[in-house]
Design a protein around this motif. Sequence first.
Motif, mmCIF file in Angstrom:
data_model
loop_
_atom_site.group_PDB
_atom_site.id
_atom_site.type_symbol
_atom_site.label_atom_id
_atom_site.label_comp_id
_atom_site.label_asym_id
_atom_site.label_seq_id
_atom_site.Cartn_x
_atom_site.Cartn_y
_atom_site.Cartn_z
ATOM 1 N N GLY A 111 -3.080 -2.137 -6.865
ATOM 2 C CA GLY A 111 -1.967 -1.179 -6.925
ATOM 3 C C GLY A 111 -0.701 -1.802 -6.385
ATOM 4 O O GLY A 111 0.264 -2.020 -7.115
ATOM 5 N N CYS A 112 -0.718 -2.116 -5.105
ATOM 6 C CA CYS A 112 0.491 -2.647 -4.453
ATOM 7 C C CYS A 112 0.306 -4.075 -3.954
ATOM 8 O O CYS A 112 1.277 -4.817 -3.808
ATOM 9 C CB CYS A 112 0.862 -1.742 -3.280
ATOM 10 S SG CYS A 112 -0.401 -1.731 -1.975
ATOM 11 N N CYS A 125 -1.591 1.351 -0.718
ATOM 12 C CA CYS A 125 -1.953 2.406 -1.670
ATOM 13 C C CYS A 125 -3.446 2.759 -1.676
ATOM 14 O O CYS A 125 -3.818 3.862 -2.028
ATOM 15 C CB CYS A 125 -1.530 2.011 -3.082
ATOM 16 S SG CYS A 125 -2.570 0.719 -3.829
ATOM 17 N N CYS A 173 -7.405 -0.554 -4.022
ATOM 18 C CA CYS A 173 -8.309 -1.710 -3.941
ATOM 19 C C CYS A 173 -9.425 -1.523 -2.908
ATOM 20 O O CYS A 173 -10.158 -2.471 -2.628
ATOM 21 C CB CYS A 173 -7.503 -2.942 -3.534
ATOM 22 S SG CYS A 173 -6.828 -2.748 -1.853
ATOM 23 N N CYS A 207 -7.238 -6.129 -1.176
ATOM 24 C CA CYS A 207 -6.085 -6.972 -1.541
ATOM 25 C C CYS A 207 -5.597 -7.792 -0.362
ATOM 26 O O CYS A 207 -4.832 -8.731 -0.543
ATOM 27 C CB CYS A 207 -4.945 -6.128 -2.093
ATOM 28 S SG CYS A 207 -4.149 -5.046 -0.869
HETATM 29 S S1 FES Z 1 -3.657 -2.794 -3.858
HETATM 30 FE FE1 FES Z 1 -2.604 -1.268 -2.694
HETATM 31 S S2 FES Z 1 -3.655 -1.342 -0.765
HETATM 32 FE FE2 FES Z 1 -4.541 -2.949 -1.913
#
Ligand code: FES
Length: 160
Positions: A36-37, A42, A45, A57
């Motif tokens: 996501g980020c 977010c 993951c 992530c």
């Molecule tokens: S991709 Fe958003 S917290 Fe890991």
Amino acid sequence: MKLNVNGRDVEVQSDPETPLLYVLRDELQLNGAKFGCGLGQCGACTVMVGSDAVFSCLVPISVLAGRRIRTVEGLGTEQAPGPLQTAFIEEQAAQCGYCIAGMMMRAQALLERNPAPSDADIRQAMNPNLCRCGTHMRILRAIRRAATAMQSSPRNGAQT
Ligand code: FES
Ligand code: FES
């Protein structure tokens, strides 16, 4: 290096500093956890390491040797979904579905440490995971439903 994912030992070739999310998706074809980020903001993951929900992530695989990694794929199968998966389906908790694997793994960690969480407990535990579609109320209902199902059949929650 070797990793243990969903109860299986696997050998991976990625550089040890590679975040777990990329290894799961690109090397092991476990595509449940989402990018996501990439910044720990977010929760898309989220997977479990040991008994904790973590942002995959952000975690390099170098720190994961000998640790038990679990992803949404370990919670059940299409033919035999686990209690969280069943509850999310029954409550129709997903809209686009992008956040759902992460939501389930954070919920799984919660229900393992607190099998009968209050609404406040669930809200607090799930706080790091965001849903852009805004299905939070259905997600909360699904977690309550899964908690009830797991309590009536405790082994349900303990797959892999
Ligand atoms: S991709 Fe958003 S917290 Fe890991
Ligand atoms: S269901 Fe779309 S982001 Fe949560």
